[in-house]
Structure formats: structure tokens, C-alpha cells
Design a protein around this motif. Structure first.
Motif, mmCIF file in Angstrom:
data_model
loop_
_atom_site.group_PDB
_atom_site.id
_atom_site.type_symbol
_atom_site.label_atom_id
_atom_site.label_comp_id
_atom_site.label_asym_id
_atom_site.label_seq_id
_atom_site.Cartn_x
_atom_site.Cartn_y
_atom_site.Cartn_z
ATOM 1 N N LYS A 117 0.916 -1.199 -0.116
ATOM 2 C CA LYS A 117 0.146 0.037 -0.004
ATOM 3 C C LYS A 117 0.885 1.333 0.225
ATOM 4 O O LYS A 117 2.101 1.192 0.078
ATOM 5 N N ASN A 118 0.251 2.321 -0.272
ATOM 6 C CA ASN A 118 0.791 3.722 0.005
ATOM 7 C C ASN A 118 0.630 4.069 1.187
ATOM 8 O O ASN A 118 -0.531 3.913 1.918
ATOM 9 N N THR A 119 1.587 4.692 1.930
ATOM 10 C CA THR A 119 1.386 5.234 3.481
ATOM 11 C C THR A 119 1.664 6.794 3.635
ATOM 12 O O THR A 119 1.430 7.244 4.510
ATOM 13 N N GLN A 120 1.845 7.178 2.506
ATOM 14 C CA GLN A 120 1.930 8.942 2.446
ATOM 15 C C GLN A 120 0.645 9.454 1.882
ATOM 16 O O GLN A 120 0.313 9.404 0.639
ATOM 17 N N TYR A 121 -0.149 10.135 2.434
ATOM 18 C CA TYR A 121 -1.618 10.662 2.334
ATOM 19 C C TYR A 121 -1.340 11.460 0.921
ATOM 20 O O TYR A 121 -0.555 12.340 1.072
ATOM 21 N N ASN A 122 -2.228 11.057 0.260
ATOM 22 C CA ASN A 122 -2.355 11.865 -1.191
ATOM 23 C C ASN A 122 -3.536 12.180 -1.892
ATOM 24 O O ASN A 122 -4.218 12.225 -2.783
ATOM 25 N N GLY A 123 -4.707 12.116 -0.683
ATOM 26 C CA GLY A 123 -6.182 12.662 -1.258
ATOM 27 C C GLY A 123 -7.176 11.708 -0.938
ATOM 28 O O GLY A 123 -7.150 10.578 -0.398
ATOM 29 N N ALA A 124 -8.407 11.556 -1.669
ATOM 30 C CA ALA A 124 -9.545 11.090 -1.273
ATOM 31 C C ALA A 124 -9.243 9.511 -1.526
ATOM 32 O O ALA A 124 -9.824 8.883 -0.563
ATOM 33 N N GLY A 125 -8.655 9.322 -2.548
ATOM 34 C CA GLY A 125 -8.511 7.875 -2.527
ATOM 35 C C GLY A 125 -7.439 7.102 -2.072
ATOM 36 O O GLY A 125 -6.928 5.891 -2.246
ATOM 37 N N PHE A 126 -6.595 7.583 -1.029
ATOM 38 C CA PHE A 126 -5.519 7.126 -0.252
ATOM 39 C C PHE A 126 -5.706 5.883 0.268
ATOM 40 O O PHE A 126 -5.150 5.045 0.317
ATOM 41 N N ALA A 127 -7.089 5.379 0.977
ATOM 42 C CA ALA A 127 -7.132 4.379 1.538
ATOM 43 C C ALA A 127 -7.239 3.127 0.678
ATOM 44 O O ALA A 127 -7.020 1.883 1.223
ATOM 45 N N ARG A 128 -7.853 3.512 -0.580
ATOM 46 C CA ARG A 128 -7.901 2.413 -1.533
ATOM 47 C C ARG A 128 -6.641 1.889 -2.286
ATOM 48 O O ARG A 128 -6.759 1.327 -3.217
ATOM 49 N N GLU A 129 -5.711 2.877 -2.000
ATOM 50 C CA GLU A 129 -4.401 2.735 -2.703
ATOM 51 C C GLU A 129 -3.607 1.516 -2.402
ATOM 52 O O GLU A 129 -2.795 1.684 -1.976
ATOM 53 N N ARG A 130 -4.346 0.560 -2.731
ATOM 54 C CA ARG A 130 -3.562 -0.864 -2.073
ATOM 55 C C ARG A 130 -3.127 -1.724 -3.353
ATOM 56 O O ARG A 130 -3.896 -1.663 -4.659
ATOM 57 N N PHE A 131 -2.460 -2.657 -3.283
ATOM 58 C CA PHE A 131 -1.997 -3.570 -4.611
ATOM 59 C C PHE A 131 -1.503 -5.028 -3.688
ATOM 60 O O PHE A 131 -1.287 -4.958 -2.624
ATOM 61 N N THR A 132 -1.415 -5.731 -4.794
ATOM 62 C CA THR A 132 -1.245 -7.297 -4.336
ATOM 63 C C THR A 132 0.124 -7.742 -4.933
ATOM 64 O O THR A 132 0.434 -7.267 -6.067
ATOM 65 N N VAL A 133 0.841 -8.452 -3.963
ATOM 66 C CA VAL A 133 2.183 -8.769 -4.295
ATOM 67 C C VAL A 133 2.142 -10.583 -4.707
ATOM 68 O O VAL A 133 1.685 -10.953 -3.323
ATOM 69 N N LEU A 134 2.199 -10.916 -5.646
ATOM 70 C CA LEU A 134 2.172 -12.198 -5.699
ATOM 71 C C LEU A 134 3.362 -12.961 -5.744
ATOM 72 O O LEU A 134 4.309 -12.755 -6.594
ATOM 73 N N ALA A 135 3.917 -13.716 -4.761
ATOM 74 C CA ALA A 135 5.242 -14.412 -4.681
ATOM 75 C C ALA A 135 4.966 -15.867 -5.370
ATOM 76 O O ALA A 135 4.139 -16.715 -4.757
ATOM 77 N N LEU A 136 5.396 -16.217 -6.570
ATOM 78 C CA LEU A 136 4.940 -17.535 -7.173
ATOM 79 C C LEU A 136 6.120 -18.058 -7.440
ATOM 80 O O LEU A 136 7.423 -17.771 -7.721
ATOM 81 N N PRO A 137 5.889 -19.493 -7.230
ATOM 82 C CA PRO A 137 6.981 -20.507 -7.541
ATOM 83 C C PRO A 137 7.440 -20.421 -9.166
ATOM 84 O O PRO A 137 6.712 -19.804 -9.933
ATOM 85 N N GLY A 138 8.741 -20.636 -9.523
ATOM 86 C CA GLY A 138 9.184 -20.739 -10.776
ATOM 87 C C GLY A 138 8.284 -20.768 -11.848
ATOM 88 O O GLY A 138 8.053 -19.694 -12.797
ATOM 89 N N ALA A 139 7.669 -21.949 -11.886
ATOM 90 C CA ALA A 139 6.599 -22.199 -13.127
ATOM 91 C C ALA A 139 5.444 -21.242 -13.363
ATOM 92 O O ALA A 139 5.123 -20.709 -14.059
ATOM 93 N N GLY A 140 5.189 -21.135 -11.751
ATOM 94 C CA GLY A 140 3.706 -20.106 -11.827
ATOM 95 C C GLY A 140 4.252 -18.764 -12.247
ATOM 96 O O GLY A 140 3.316 -18.067 -12.777
ATOM 97 N N TYR A 141 5.281 -18.213 -11.828
ATOM 98 C CA TYR A 141 5.893 -16.865 -12.314
ATOM 99 C C TYR A 141 5.771 -17.042 -13.926
ATOM 100 O O TYR A 141 5.273 -15.843 -14.559
ATOM 101 N N GLN A 142 6.495 -18.005 -14.663
ATOM 102 C CA GLN A 142 6.513 -17.849 -16.018
ATOM 103 C C GLN A 142 5.120 -17.874 -16.464
ATOM 104 O O GLN A 142 4.599 -17.049 -17.527
ATOM 105 N N ALA A 143 4.112 -18.658 -15.830
ATOM 106 C CA ALA A 143 2.679 -18.549 -16.384
ATOM 107 C C ALA A 143 2.033 -17.061 -16.269
ATOM 108 O O ALA A 143 1.300 -16.820 -17.144
ATOM 109 N N TRP A 144 2.503 -16.456 -15.300
ATOM 110 C CA TRP A 144 1.869 -15.074 -15.101
ATOM 111 C C TRP A 144 2.410 -14.167 -15.919
ATOM 112 O O TRP A 144 1.644 -13.485 -16.501
#
Lengths: 200, 695, 303
Positions: free
Chosen positions: C210-237
Motif C-alpha cells: 500500500k501507499n502510506t503517504q496521504y495523497n487525497g480522497a482515494g488514499f485508503a484504497r491505494e492498495r496492491f497485491t504482491v504475488l510470490a509465485l514458484p518458478g513455473a507459476g511466475y512464468q505462467a503469470w
């Protein structure tokens, strides 16, 4: 022994001492403000955003003349202080105060022309961070000089209207400190900003 | 609704800048809350005006309080302002806690922007218009009495400083009624607060309110320092000063050096916003990192400005209520000075995450930890003051004890945060929020409330109700733990600060507990107001006119309660620390209440309206600048300058109190003293306490 | 240990049950943060947290013990204590007050120096060559560009398990801060400048950023996912990302840069090269002030 109404209005030696001490401390806080603006300017000398640079815009001759004007005005204020201290005729005091004021106003005139020339040349504050930092620092000094000139006028009127009682003298002493302080700051500006702008 | 109504006269004001209009156009919960708040300010002002008229108190208010240059009156006004602003900011905190408790996978009842304004006003008010006035007020009232002075070094400047602060507070209140406040937090970081991202009046309200407050604080700092350097009673060497005076001195030096960076930061931001400069913008060479450095060059010493006076209060309170001399006076003085100096060497720890090199971060981290040493020394010195003392659990002492135990937890998390790798993990999360509230509430706020209880009898002549004091104390402590300990957990779980909506249901129980804590804190504040009302009603039973309700050690307890206008009929001669206590317990001397040999005329300053004029019209000018009503900005400035010049010409600014009158007032008090009953400490909380201590 | 009479009080019982409930229910919250570290950087940082906390118990402990002890034993009502009203100094006590704390600060300083250099976000992690990622902070989303792969995503970062990722960050808007607490510490993202973050995941999983430095109305929703994938899974992604029809270039950038919250991750199969550098230049990077680690001039102060 009761004091008269006028006596109680005048500061005694202890209060004079405290008042001057307080003014020195105020000057210290003002010096911090200038120091920070110098530091900020120092970090932004390269932030020219493709626009006018220091070497191109800073004209050393006008800056040198301004330096001479301000240094001389400090000397003339010192002369005025001497006139006040040694109870010279009032007109002597007025003369030197007016000369100081005149030199200050001429300084401001030169500086205004300097800035106008820069702006006409495309070196206006909203052009780049470097120019913003310059125009934050140097005109702040100019504003202080304007305040000093206004204060000089007020003091001239006070000497005329009230005379040289202890309070007026104390205020003149403080104005003197302020005026010399501005001189010192200008020397820093001339050295760091104007001369420095031509070295790098 | 969306275009300026009358640009020439009213600048960029539009109808929808009124919260009442917004509430009518869109009666959402958020807008109704805003309209209610704005309405409260208007109605509150009207009610106050009506009450003053009804009881015919306008003249009294003007001559006895507003235009007074008396440090005691100014001190009390500062503290009254602090309590008013504390009430507002605490309500804002309750609203934010409420929103966070409710808005879990749910938008809640406040819009994101409204929430943004709330955390910005909460922080700005608590720091600039609650804490600074509170501590400045305490120092103002107490310090001259402790050094045997008649007033501050510059009584007129004292008034000006107060009114500038009040003007800044008025701007904060105005933002509730017209326009909106910044959503950039109390720190106002660009580029978010630049025109490109926040073109509205919000950041301008913030800039000008904070600027007025910071100029006032700089002036107050100069005044306090000069008073301590120049106005101490004959014989009072620096090392004979009470600890509260030492902390006041170091605080004032910090004010003198630390407020200018804030003035510069906000002024440069104003140049960006008003004149299109590029000091901190994204484009054309602006550098936002300069803002961070400037702001925190102010911001770190600022938190020491906030805490040192509280440390001074604790020194006085722990010593008095342990019935014992303060342990380690020299160490305490040394520690205070070390803290003051070191406070200027740590500012980078507020932005470890801004990408500096590991070397730089590590150096500043080590400097940060170093401040823990003198702070720890102070806490141990207070603990050892209790050793072999006779500890009395009065309300101020209870706050001191709660402070010692709770503040150390904040110090614990402070050391954690001083480690850059840990700061990288929890910076800008609720862990940080919990840490600084852990320092400010048990540190600053308990200290201010303790000081309020401790010196209230001196100021007003009667004690505060002890029972309601204990109720308030309990609520402040329980409320603090409930409201803030969960935030440590939430921060360690990755929850960011300033978050208006939550998407992790696992956070719910902690947010509920925090909400409960906010409710308890609200009750704590309420209890303080109840206590005040109860005390005023019972003031005759609580009266301590003789002036020494706690068997105090320092000079302020040697005069009447409330003190006469000139404090000391005759300026005392001092020959060491705890002079009053030693005179009370010295066998061979005449005692602490011997009548002076001779009385002299005393010169006192007259009241002055120029302080009020300067503060009010500086705020008016700022209001004009905020709304781009340029005529008003200029006009207000002209009035300020005119007030300054007029004051400078004035030659009837003092009056004489004749020796005979001073003598009469003093003898009346001494006569009453002779009739009073001295009491032992066991009875100091009973109505038998008239302010005279058994020797 | 807890007195019976105390436990019978209704308030006490209520407080204990609430406390237990919170502790049980709420402990899962800690699984979201660095205490549940899932990568070498966060794990190392967590270790520091535990070591320092253990040391600090010896700092806080004496205060928490002595304060109530002295206050209670030396209370006015207690006739059995010594009373020395003028006792105000002892060299032994002074030594105890100054020396151990200084010693502890020295020890902590050594720890601090070591850990700060190892956990420096700019330090390249040991192991295989890192995956290069360029992150652009926007209002209110994160754009991740894989320059070596020619793909980009909004709000989804994928990395292979066990392999380091080297992220260069900038902001197209205001100052922001990227925090993935289970993997590493945060670093600011600022317009006209580049900052860097090196991290890795040692376990497969989904981690929140996420972002932790306030930047306006959408700040709380500024989130993202990190997918840690095993080798083959990463290639598929990667394969799925390459197959995405969208293209990220100057035209589509305008739509991306608009102020908005993006509810679902978006993928771009082709990316115009040099976009990251262009964003840095557009937000004020004069070209010379590329990285800002240390002073802006010190490009040689690199890892």
C-alpha cells in the motif's frame, strides 16, 4: 521619593539593557531565517529547468554599487548615532538620518531596477526553482530594508515631535542594530549569491 | 453555487463554501456534521456575546483581561484558549475513531476529504493552539513569580504574542464556518499542498494560522529568555532557579531557534501558492525534500518545546508532593540542556524513508537514541526524589506517577523507531501515531493538567475539587491506554495512518477498543469541566488565601493567593534554592512572612488595546489573503502597522502604585495570615487548608 | 495470584473477557505485518525488533518497578519508612543513572549501524540477478512496469519465490510511500526523482502492499497485491501478462494517469520503452538529478 509622570515612562538603565538584549535575540532569530534561505538557495543553484542561469543573470556592477550604497548608509547611521550620543545639535542628527534614508532608498531603487531587468530578460521567479530560491532570499532582504526605511521615517518624526527622550534614543539604537544587521546580510548575499553565481 | 459571488469584494468566496449550503444541497452525514460544527461556532459566539451583554461584563472583560499586560492575566487567557481548542480537537479525534471503527468494508459516515480535514485540524490544533498556548500560559503565569519578578521583560510584546496566537486559533475556527481546511495533515507536505493538487483555500488556512501562531511563539520565546536572563531577583543565581525556570529557559531558546524554520517553510509554500514560485513543486526545479528538511528542523525541536515545560512541572510536583528536596538538581539542569542541544541534531528521523544513504540515516538514528540518556536521567531523578520522602497522592502527583510509567513505554517505542530498519516498516503507520501520542499525552498533557491543578489555587485563591480531579485522572489514564495501545498492534500489522476506510476485518476488535478509549477520553475532558464548575461553586470552602496550600518550596508560594497585581510588595532577596521552604524551616530567622522594612512606589504598565488590535487585524489580513480579498489583506496589514507606530509614539503607558497603597494591601494580607490556621500535610485536602503550612 | 475478590467484581470479569476476545480475535491482525515476515529483508528487520525489544525491557523495567514501589513505600501514611527531606545527591545513584543507559545506547548504536547498512533499501540482495521492476506511484494506484519483459500492470506485482526484485520508484503525482510490510520496509516515491527498493519473498503467497503517504480522497484504497509465485507459476503469470491486449504508451498513459481508484488489477501486454524515464523527466527531473540517494549530485554513491 515619588517619580513624576514623565519619569515613569522612561526606561532606566536596566530596562535599556534588557530591551537591547531582547533585540539582539530577535536579530538572531531573523538571522536563522536568512541562514535557512541561504541553505535552501544553495541546494537549488542547479535547478535552472533549462532557463536563465546565475552567470547569465547576475550583474555584478549593480550589485557592487548596491553594496557600496548599503555600506555607506551603515557608516552614515553610525555618524548619526555618534551625533545622538554626544548631544550634537539636532540638525546634525537629522542630516545624517536623512542621508541614511536616502542611501537606503537609492539602494532599493537600484535593486528594483535590477529585478525588473531580470524579469524583462525572462528570469522571473516562476521560471525555475533556482530563480524562485533567488527571489525568496534577495527580496526578503529588500523587504527588511523597506521596513528599515519606514522605521527611519518614523524615528525622524519622533525626534522632531517628541525629542530625544530615553525611549526615542533606545529605539534609535535598536534601529541601528537592525540597519547594520541588514548590511551584514547583504554582504553575505553579495558574496554567496552574486559572486558565487559567477564562480561555478 | 460554484462561482465566486462577488470577486472584487469577496475574492474567491462561493456560496457552497458555507457548510450550511453544502448540507442543504447534499444532506449526507458528512455534510451534516460539518454544518453542525460550523453552526456551533456561530451559535457559540452569539451565546457568549449575549451572556456578556446580559451580565454587563463587556467593560470588565476588556479592561480586566483582554487589554491587560499582566503576565498572570495573559497566562490565564493562554490556558483558557488551550482548553477551548482542546475540546474541539478531542471531539475531532472521537469522530475519527468513530469513522475508523465503523468504516470496515464500509464507507462510514464521513467522506474521505472530511476525514482528511479532521486529521489535519486535529494535529494542527493540538500542537499549535492547544499545547503551545497551554505551556506558554503556564510559563507566563508561574515563571516570573518563581524568580521574584514583577512581570515578564516585555509585557506589551507578551500581549501581542498572545493575541497573534489567538488570531491563528480564530482562523482555525473560521475554517469551520466558511471554506474548508487543508487535508495535508499538520505537516502540510508539498507537492500535495501545492496549487496543482490542492487549489482550494484549505492549505492557505493552514499556512496563515500556523504562521500567526509561529510568530507569536517566537516572540514569546524571546520574552521568556530575556526575563530569565535579566529579571531574576537579587541573589538568584542560575543554579538557584527552580527547575521549572530552567526548563522554561531551554524551551524559550528552542522556540527562538526552531520557530524560524517553520516560518520559512510555510512562507516558501505561500510563495509557491500565491506567486507561482517553484520552491517545492514537482516541475521546473522545485524540490519537495527541502520542505521536509525545513519543516522537521522545526518539528523536532518543537516536540522538545512541548515536553520540556511538562518536565519542569513534574520536577516541581514530584518534589513538593514527596515533601522532599529534588534529587540531582545539577543533573536535571545538565540533562535539560543536553536535551535542548541534541534536539537540533535528530530531525532526519522524521523521514528516514526518503531515500538517504544508510550512513546518513544511521548517524541520525544514533543521535536520536542518545537523547534517551538525559531523558532517562530525568525520570530516574524524579524516582529518586521520592526515595526517603513522604509521598502524598494528590491529583498532580498522580499525573506525575502515571506519566513516569506510561512515558517510558513511549520511549521504548521511540528507540524502536530510531532504528532505521524498523522505521522503514512502521513509518506513517498507526505505530507511529501511537508512539507520538504516547509521548504527548502522558508527557505533555498530563504535565499541563498537573500544572493546572498545582497552580490553580495560586491563580484564583481556591483549590480545585479533588474528587472530580481523581475521576478525570482515571479517565485520562484508562482512556489513553484503551485508545492508543491498540494502535501499536494495528501499526505493526501494517495499517497506515490517515486512513478513512479499512479493508481488513482482522483490525476490527482493535479499532473498537480504540473507539472505546476515545469515548473515555471525552469523559475525561468532561470531568475537568465538571470539576471546574464544582470548584467554583464550592470556592469558599476551598479557599487558600494565605497562598501556600501545598507547603511549597519556591517563591510563588510566599505571596497571597491570588497574588497582587505587582506580585511582590518588595522584591525578595534570594540566597539559594528552595528559598521559601528554607525560610519556613530555618529556626533562627524571622520566618518566611516577615513584614518588609520599607515599601516603595511601584511602576506598572497600563493596559493597551494595541496587542488586541495587532492580533485581531493580523488574523483579518490573513483571512483576506486566504480568500484572495486583496483589499482586506492590505487593510488588515495597514492597521497592524498603525497600531505598532501608535504604540511607539505613546507616552502615557505606565502608572504608579503608591507605596502607601502597596503597604495597605500587603498588611491586610499579613493580618489575615496571622489569623489563619497552619495545617499539617495530612489535612491539606480538607477545608481546614487556608494556604498556611505548619512548620 | 489474582485475588478472588477482584475476579468476582463484574467490571473485572467483563474486562478480562473483552481482553481475551481482543487478544484472540485481534492477534490475526499481526499476521498482516512484519511479525509475519515472509522475505529475507522483513525477517532480518523483525529480528532487530525482537533483539532491541528484549534489551529495552531492561530500560523500561526498572522505571516500571521502582516508580510504584517507591511511591507506595514512601507514602505519607506509612510510618515505617525513613524520611530524609534534604537528601538530594549520591555518586552511586548518579553512576547508576548515567552509565548503564550510556552503555545500552552504545550497544544499540552498534546494532543500529550494522542493521541499517544491511537492511538499506538500496542494497542489492545476494543471490540470483534481480527481477527489474519500475514502479510509478499515481493517484490512487500503482503502475508496475517490467522493462525487461515489456509488460506492465496496475496494482499487481508478481515476483518469483526466492529471487530478489529490484524496484525503482518514482511518482507521477505527489510524494507517496510504498510499503509491503511482510516483505520489506517502505521507501518514498517522489516526482522528478528515483528511489530504489530491493526485496525478495522466501515463501509463496499473496502479500498486501500500500501507499502510506496521504495523497487525497482515494488514499485508503491505494492498495496492491504482491504475488510470490514458484518458478513455473511466475512464468505462467508472465505469459498471461504478455497476452494482455492493452498497450501502455503516451496515449493510454493519459487515461492511466487520471485521478481514479482501480478496483481490479489491469494488465498491459506491450509497454513503450523509456516510459519510466519520461515520467521522471516530466515531473521535474532535470535529467541530472536522477537518483537521489545521498545528495542529488552523488551519482557515484551507488551500491
Amino acid at each position: 521619593m515619588s517619580k513624576t509622570a514623565t519619569e515613569i515612562e522612561q526606561p532606566n538603565a536596566e530596562q535599556d539593557d534588557t530591551a537591547l538584549f531582547g533585540f539582539w535575540i530577535f536579530l538572531m532569530s531573523d538571522a536563522v531565517i536568512f541562514a535557512l534561505l541561504f541553505a535552501t538557495y544553495g541546494t537549488m543553484t542547479q535547478a535552472t529547468a533549462g532557463g536563465p542561469t546565475a552567470a547569465a543573470e547576475f550583474k555584478l556592477l549593480p550589485a557592487f554599487i548596491e553594496t557600496l550604497l548599503l555600506l555607506t548608509s551603515s557608516a552614515t547611521f553610525g555618524r548619526a548615532s555618534v551625533a545622538m550620543k554626544y548631544d550634537e545639535p539636532r540638525r546634525v542628527l537629522f542630516f545624517w538620518l536623512f542621508v541614511t534614508l536616502g542611501l537606503g532608498l537609492v539602494f532599493l531603487g537600484f535593486e528594483a531596477k535590477d529585478f525588473a531587468d531580470m524579469v524583462a530578460d525572462g528570469a522571473y521567479p516562476s521560471r525555475s526553482g533556482f530563480l524562485s530560491a533567488f527571489f525568496a532570499l534577495v527580496p526578503l532582504h529588500g523587504l527588511h530594508v523597506i521596513a528599515g526605511c519606514f522605521w527611519l521615517i518614523v524615528m525622524i518624526v519622533q525626534v522632531r515631535v517628541i525629542g530625544l527622550d530615553r525611549r526615542v534614543k533606545l529605539n534609535l539604537l535598536r534601529l541601528g542594530l537592525f540597519w547594520h544587521f541588514l548590511d551584514v546580510v547583504w554582504i553575505a548575499i553579495f558574496s554567496v549569491v552574486y559572486l558565487g553565481g559567477h564562480i561555478a | 453555487m460554484n462561482t465566486p459571488v462577488w470577486p472584487l469584494l469577496l475574492g474567491r468566496f462561493e456560496w457552497r463554501d458555507l457548510p450550511f449550503v453544502r448540507a442543504i444541497l447534499d444532506p449526507s452525514a458528512s455534510n451534516l456534521v460539518g454544518a453542525f460544527a460550523g453552526g456551533l461556532v456561530v451559535v457559540g459566539a452569539i451565546v457568549v456575546a449575549l451572556l456578556l451583554t446580559r451580565y454587563g461584563k463587556w467593560r470588565y472583560l476588556w479592561t480586566e483581561w483582554l487589554t491587560s499586560l499582566d503576565h498572570k492575566k495573559i497566562g490565564i487567557m493562554y490556558i483558557a484558549l488551550a482548553f477551548v481548542m482542546l475540546s474541539r480537537a478531542l471531539v475531532e479525534a472521537v469522530l475519527m475513531r468513530g469513522q475508523q471503527a465503523v468504516a470496515i468494508n464500509n464507507p462510514g459516515f464521513l467522506t474521505p476529504d472530511h476525514f482528511g480535514e479532521l486529521f489535519s485540524t486535529h494535529g494542527s490544533i493540538m500542537i499549535f493552539f492547544m499545547a503551545m498556548p497551554f505551556l506558554t500560559g503556564l510559563i507566563n503565569f508561574v515563571m516570573p513569580l518563581q524568580i521574584g519578578a514583577r512581570d515578564m521583560a516585555f509585557p506589551w510584546a507578551n500581549s501581542v504574542a498572545f493575541w497573534l496566537t489567538a488570531g491563528g486559533a480564530a482562523l482555525m475556527m473560521a475554517s469551520l464556518v466558511v471554506g474548508q481546511f487543508s487535508t495535508g495533515g499538520w505537516t502540510g507536505y508539498p507537492p500535495f499542498t501545492e496549487l496543482a493538487f490542492s487549489p482550494d483555500v484549505g492549505p492557505d488556512y493552514w499556512i496563515w494560522a500556523v504562521s500567526l501562531g509561529s510568530i507569536g511563539s517566537t516572540m514569546a520565546g524571546i520574552n521568556i529568555a530575556c526575563t530569565l536572563y535579566k529579571q531574576r531577583a537579587p541573589g538568584m543565581a542560575f543554579m538557584a532557579m527552580p527547575l521549572f525556570c530552567w526548563t522554561s529557559l531551554c524551551t524559550s531558546i528552542l522556540m527562538i531557534f526552531a520557530m524560524p524554520p517553520l516560518t520559512v517553510a510555510t512562507a516558501l509554500l505561500a510563495l509557491d501558492r500565491y506567486l507561482g514560485f517553484h520552491m517545492f513543486t514537482n516541475d521546473l526545479g522545485g524540490n519537495m525534500m527541502n520542505y521536509a528538511n525545513l519543516f522537521w528542523l522545526f518539528g523536532h525541536p518543537e516536540v522538545y518545546i512541548l515536553i520540556l515545560p511538562a518536565f519542569g512541572v513534574y520536577s516541581e510536583v514530584v518534589s513538593t508532593f514527596s515533601t522532599k528536596e529534588l534529587y540531582g538538581y545539577t543533573s536535571l539542569v545538565l540533562a535539560t540542556m543536553v536535551i535542548a542541544v541534541l534536539s537540533f541534531t535528530v530531525w532526519v528521523h522524521h523521514f528516514f524513508t526518503m531515500g538517504q544513504s544508510a550512513n546518513l540515516n544511521a548517524v541520525f538514528g544514533i543521535a536520536t537514541m542518545t537523547i534517551g540518556v538525559p531523558t532517562g536521567v530525568k525520570i530516574y531523578d524524579w524516582i529518586w526524589t521520592m526515595f526517603r520522602g513522604e509521598v502524598r497522592f494528590t491529583v498532580p502527583m498522580l499525573y506525575a506517577l502515571a506519566f513516569m510509567m506510561t512515558f517510558v513505554l513511549g520511549g521504548f517505542t521511540g528507540i524502536l523507531l530510531a532504528m532505521p530498519p524498523l522505521d522503514y516498516l512502521v513509518h506513517n503507520t498507526l505505530f507511529l501515531v501511537a508512539h507520538f501520542h504516547n509521548m504527548l499525552i502522558p508527557g505533555l498533557l498530563y504535565g499541563m493538567i498537573a500544572g493546572y491543578h498545582y497552580w490553580f489555587p495560586k491563580a484564583f485563591g481556591f483549590r480545585l475539587d479533588e474528587k472530580w480531579g481523581r475521576i478525570a485522572f482515571t479517565c485520562w489514564v484508562v482512556g489513553f491506554y484503551l485508545a492508543f495501545m491498540p494502535l501499536y498492534v494495528l501499526g505493526a500489522s501494517g495499517m497506515a495512518r490517515r486512513t478513512h476506510e479499512i479493508f481488513d476485518p482482522a483490525f476490527r476488535p482493535w479499532l473498537y477498543v480504540a473507539m472505546a478509549g476515545a469515548g473515555v477520553l471525552f469523559c475525561a475532558l468532561g470531568s475537568l469541566f465538571v470539576q471546574l464548575v464544582v470548584s467554583i461553586r464550592n470556592r469558599d470552602a476551598l479557599r487558600v488565601f494565605a497562598g501556600d496550600p501545598w507547603d511549597g518550596r519556591t517563591l510563588e508560594w510566599s505571596i497571597a493567593s491570588p497574588p497582587p497585581e505587582y506580585n511582590f510588595a518588595v522584591v525578595p532577596n534570594v540566597d539559594g534554592r528552595d528559598i521559601f521552604y528554607r525560610r519556613k524551616h530555618a529556626e533562627h530567622q524571622a520566618g518566611p512572612y516577615a513584614e518588609p522594612y520599607a515599601y516603595e512606589d511601584i511602576v506598572m504598565p497600563r493596559n493597551s488595546a494595541s496587542g488586541v488590535a495587532i492580533g485581531v487585524f493580523a488574523a483579518v489580513s490573513a483571512f483576506g489573503l486566504i480568500w484572495h480579498m486583496w483589499w482586506l489583506g492590505v487593510a488588515g496589514g495597514v492597521v497592524v502597522i498603525a497600531a505598532l507606530v501608535t504604540r511607539s509614539f505613546g507616552r502615557d503607558q505606565h502608572r504608579i502604585l503608591l507605596a502607601a497603597d502597596v503597604a495597605r494591601e500587603d498588611r491586610r494580607w499579613r493580618a489575615a495570615l496571622a489569623e489563619a490556621q497552619a495545617i499539617p500535610r495530612q489535612r491539606e485536602m480538607t477545608t481546614a487548608n487556608q494556604g498556611l503550612a505548619e512548620r | 495470584m489474582i485475588r478472588r475478590e477482584f475476579v468476582r467484581l463484574p467490571v473485572a470479569r467483563w474486562a478480562i473477557s473483552v481482553g481475551l476476545l481482543v487478544a484472540l480475535g485481534g492477534c490475526s491482525a499481526l499476521g498482516h505485518g512484519f511479525l509475519a515476515a515472509a522475505g529475507p529483508v522483513a525477517t532480518h528487520e523483525r529480528q532487530l525488533f525482537l533483539v532491541v525489544s528484549a534489551i529495552l525491557v531492561f530500560v523500561a523495567g526498572p522505571v516500571l518497578l521502582l516508580t510504584p514501589l517507591f511511591a507506595w513505600h514512601y507514602r505519607l501514611g506509612n510510618a515505617d519508612d525513613a524520611y530524609r527531606p534534604n537528601w538530594n545527591f549520591s555518586w552511586w545513584v548518579e553512576a547508576l543513572i548515567w552509565i548503564p543507559p550510556i552503555g545500552i545506547v552504545v550497544v544499540l548504536a552498534v546494532l543500529l549501524w550494522t542493521w541499517t547498512h544491511i537492511d538499506d533499501p538500496y542494497r542489492k540482495l545476494p543471490g540470483a540477478a534481480p527481477i527489474e521492476i519500475e514502479a510509478i506511484a499515481l493517484d490512487w494506484k500503482w503502475l508496475f512496469i517490467y522493462p525487461d519483459e515489456g509488460i506492465a500492470t496496475i496494482n499487481q506485482l508478481a515476483i518469483p519465490v526466492g529471487r530478489p526484485a529490484h524496484i525503482r520508484l518514482t511518482s507521477a503525482t505527489v510524494m507517496q510511500s510504498m510499503l509491503i510490510p511482510r516483505l520489506a520496509g517502505q521507501i518514498y516515491a517522489m516526482g522528478g526523482m528515483t528511489t530504489e527498493l530491493n526485496l525478495a519473498a522466501s515463501r509463496p503467497g499473496q502479500y498486501l502492499g500500500k501507499n502510506t503517504q496521504y495523497n487525497g480522497a482515494g488514499f485508503a484504497r491505494e492498495r496492491f497485491t504482491v504475488l510470490a509465485l514458484p518458478g513455473a507459476g511466475y512464468q505462467a503469470w508472465l505469459g498471461r501478462a504478455h497476452a494482455a491486449p492493452r498497450m501502455l504508451d503516451q496515449t493510454t498513459w493519459r487515461a492511466v494517469a487520471e485521478r481514479s481508484v482501480v478496483p481490479q488489477p489491469v494488465f498491459f501486454g506491450t509497454v513503450q520503452p523509456g516510459l519510466f524515464g519520461q515520467v521522471v523527466a516530466k515531473t521535474g527531473g532535470s535529467g541530472s538529478a536522477g537518483t537521489m540517494h545521498g545528495m542529488p549530485m552523488k551519482a557515484k554513491d551507488s551500491r
